[in-house]
Design a protein around this motif. Sequence first.
Motif, PDB file in Angstrom:
ATOM      1  N   ASP A 291      -5.411  -6.281   9.524  1.00 15.86           N
ATOM      2  CA  ASP A 291      -4.693  -5.156   8.925  1.00 15.86           C
ATOM      3  C   ASP A 291      -3.197  -5.448   8.935  1.00 15.86           C
ATOM      4  O   ASP A 291      -2.594  -5.646   9.982  1.00 15.86           O
ATOM      5  N   TYR A 292      -2.607  -5.479   7.748  1.00 18.35           N
ATOM      6  CA  TYR A 292      -1.164  -5.703   7.615  1.00 18.35           C
ATOM      7  C   TYR A 292      -0.597  -4.524   6.840  1.00 18.35           C
ATOM      8  O   TYR A 292      -0.634  -4.475   5.611  1.00 18.35           O
ATOM      9  N   GLY A 293      -0.086  -3.536   7.547  1.00 16.10           N
ATOM     10  CA  GLY A 293       0.363  -2.297   6.934  1.00 16.10           C
ATOM     11  C   GLY A 293       1.797  -2.356   6.450  1.00 16.10           C
ATOM     12  O   GLY A 293       2.458  -3.397   6.462  1.00 16.10           O
ATOM     13  N   GLY A 294       2.283  -1.183   5.983  1.00 18.48           N
ATOM     14  CA  GLY A 294       3.660  -1.072   5.548  1.00 18.48           C
ATOM     15  C   GLY A 294       3.879  -1.191   4.052  1.00 18.48           C
ATOM     16  O   GLY A 294       4.989  -1.479   3.603  1.00 18.48           O
ATOM     17  N   TRP A 295       2.816  -0.961   3.258  1.00 20.72           N
ATOM     18  CA  TRP A 295       2.923  -1.156   1.815  1.00 20.72           C
ATOM     19  C   TRP A 295       3.121   0.150   1.033  1.00 20.72           C
ATOM     20  O   TRP A 295       3.099   0.132  -0.203  1.00 20.72           O
ATOM     21  N   ASP A 296       3.295   1.264   1.716  1.00 23.22           N
ATOM     22  CA  ASP A 296       3.454   2.546   1.012  1.00 23.22           C
ATOM     23  C   ASP A 296       4.910   2.703   0.568  1.00 23.22           C
ATOM     24  O   ASP A 296       5.663   3.525   1.092  1.00 23.22           O
ATOM     25  N   LEU A 297       5.288   1.918  -0.422  1.00 25.83           N
ATOM     26  CA  LEU A 297       6.690   1.697  -0.772  1.00 25.83           C
ATOM     27  C   LEU A 297       7.155   2.642  -1.876  1.00 25.83           C
ATOM     28  O   LEU A 297       7.367   2.240  -3.028  1.00 25.83           O
ATOM     29  N   HIS A 298       7.359   3.906  -1.518  1.00 23.54           N
ATOM     30  CA  HIS A 298       7.852   4.889  -2.478  1.00 23.54           C
ATOM     31  C   HIS A 298       9.364   4.751  -2.711  1.00 23.54           C
ATOM     32  O   HIS A 298       9.894   5.368  -3.637  1.00 23.54           O
ATOM     33  N   ALA A 299      10.040   3.976  -1.887  1.00 24.69           N
ATOM     34  CA  ALA A 299      11.489   3.771  -2.034  1.00 24.69           C
ATOM     35  C   ALA A 299      11.838   2.349  -1.591  1.00 24.69           C
ATOM     36  O   ALA A 299      11.189   1.777  -0.712  1.00 24.69           O
ATOM     37  N   GLY A 300      12.866   1.779  -2.201  1.00 26.65           N
ATOM     38  CA  GLY A 300      13.359   0.463  -1.802  1.00 26.65           C
ATOM     39  C   GLY A 300      12.318  -0.625  -1.841  1.00 26.65           C
ATOM     40  O   GLY A 300      12.283  -1.486  -0.963  1.00 26.65           O
ATOM     41  N   VAL A 301      11.490  -0.624  -2.876  1.00 28.32           N
ATOM     42  CA  VAL A 301      10.357  -1.535  -2.912  1.00 28.32           C
ATOM     43  C   VAL A 301      10.783  -3.000  -2.917  1.00 28.32           C
ATOM     44  O   VAL A 301      10.217  -3.829  -2.183  1.00 28.32           O
ATOM     45  N   PHE A 302      11.800  -3.358  -3.691  1.00 26.94           N
ATOM     46  CA  PHE A 302      12.148  -4.773  -3.829  1.00 26.94           C
ATOM     47  C   PHE A 302      12.830  -5.325  -2.580  1.00 26.94           C
ATOM     48  O   PHE A 302      12.605  -6.473  -2.197  1.00 26.94           O
ATOM     49  N   THR A 303      13.632  -4.505  -1.934  1.00 25.53           N
ATOM     50  CA  THR A 303      14.250  -4.936  -0.675  1.00 25.53           C
ATOM     51  C   THR A 303      13.197  -5.186   0.394  1.00 25.53           C
ATOM     52  O   THR A 303      13.227  -6.193   1.103  1.00 25.53           O
ATOM     53  N   ALA A 304      12.251  -4.245   0.504  1.00 28.56           N
ATOM     54  CA  ALA A 304      11.189  -4.391   1.505  1.00 28.56           C
ATOM     55  C   ALA A 304      10.314  -5.600   1.221  1.00 28.56           C
ATOM     56  O   ALA A 304       9.944  -6.358   2.131  1.00 28.56           O
ATOM     57  N   LEU A 305       9.981  -5.825  -0.040  1.00 25.15           N
ATOM     58  CA  LEU A 305       9.143  -6.964  -0.393  1.00 25.15           C
ATOM     59  C   LEU A 305       9.855  -8.285  -0.108  1.00 25.15           C
ATOM     60  O   LEU A 305       9.283  -9.203   0.482  1.00 25.15           O
ATOM     61  N   LYS A 306      11.105  -8.379  -0.522  1.00 18.27           N
ATOM     62  CA  LYS A 306      11.827  -9.642  -0.401  1.00 18.27           C
ATOM     63  C   LYS A 306      12.166  -9.980   1.039  1.00 18.27           C
ATOM     64  O   LYS A 306      12.076 -11.151   1.444  1.00 18.27           O
TER      65      LYS A 306
END
Length: 434
Positions: A291-306
């Motif tokens: 389980d690798y959580g933390g994908w509920d990206l309603h804000a700042g999606v590109f910063t979190a992904l990168k």
Amino acid sequence: MSLMTPPGMSRRHFLTHLATGAATIPALDFISHVKAHASDLRKKQKACILMWMSGGPPTIDIWDLKPESKNGGEFKPIATNGGMQISDQMPKTAQVMDKLSLVRAMSTREADHGRGRYYMHTAFIPNPTVIHPAFGSVVSYEMASSRNELEIPSFVTIGGGGLSPGYLGMTHSPFLVDASGRINDTELSEVGLDRFSQRLSMLGTVEENFIRSERGEFGAAHRDVYKKAVNLMRSKQMEAFKIERESKEVLNSYTGAPAQGGAMGGGGQFGRSLLMARRLVEAGVPFVEVDYGGWDLHAGVFTALKNQRLPALDAGIAALTADLKQRGMFNDVVLVWMGEFARTPRINQDVGRDHFANCWTVMLGGGGLKGGLAIGETDQDGVSVISSKTYQPGDVWATVAHALGIPLDRVHKTKNGRPMKLANGGTPIQELIG
């Protein structure tokens, strides 16, 4: 000292090895030879590793980019060894995509976290009248009985909470550990083995009396689960949870840390969990969920992904694929990557993406499945599937069952006798199985 016949080796085969081997190699070398043979047999056992992306990953930014669309976002597609394009934030994975495939035509229409999680894990839409088993429990039910040498649980979940085994029973519940492999054995460590054994004996007496009173199945189920837990505490197979036994080079490849040391960074937990999963399937566990959580990206999606999500994902997937291949295990271990749904093509006012289940991507590989394929197609804005077929969770799990050798016509029954088709009657994805 007695020598037991290694799992998968007939008595005649073993005695032949004993007679011929003793004449040609020293005893200690022969024992090492037998152990190596048993280890090799375990490597050939079928297994599945599910990489569960809790929260719903934006597959439009990972596996199915739309650079010409207003929905495209900040990342660009790059070429891969598999012929398809994926995100420029996944350069290591791009090098192993000839071994992995993408199903770009998932359409599940369950955009609620709880319902989506249930649907993707079980292949059934939630129903108040029955609790369906997670597919890891199905694999445990179908495959554990043939692995007599396996002392640790046949369904392990790393880093998150597992779903219920439903009508398959407590024996096939997921065994939960964290990314460091920590398991609660406090009682054993505090009171010592002798006193702990005395307590088990007393508990056994109480349980047997309860079972004989015929008050339902829970007494026997509790006894069996507790027995497995005790065996787990004492088993040498517990070594599979200890990733510190691996070399620094192997650990760093999974976590994305520099080869010469340094901090593991954001990839630490996911990479360590995948390495543990490889060790567990190598020991004979048929199903492991990471389980690798933390994908509920309603804000700042590109910063979190990168900065966080994708570097860890890239290092982990690439390392696991290469490691399984190098160890001769890749064709026997099915890899599945997915979440409960994806994220909207539209980027919201908070530079995030919201829940979206209309069309998205799942990744599969290994287990003898074909690699280097992109199956299905979405439109230029990533809003809908434009290929002729869409896929459901049951199709994904039917594909996994086919790769594991579980008969697709298998029917399980609920406690009240209601028949339930394997993977809800899903159909294996033909492009993947040939």
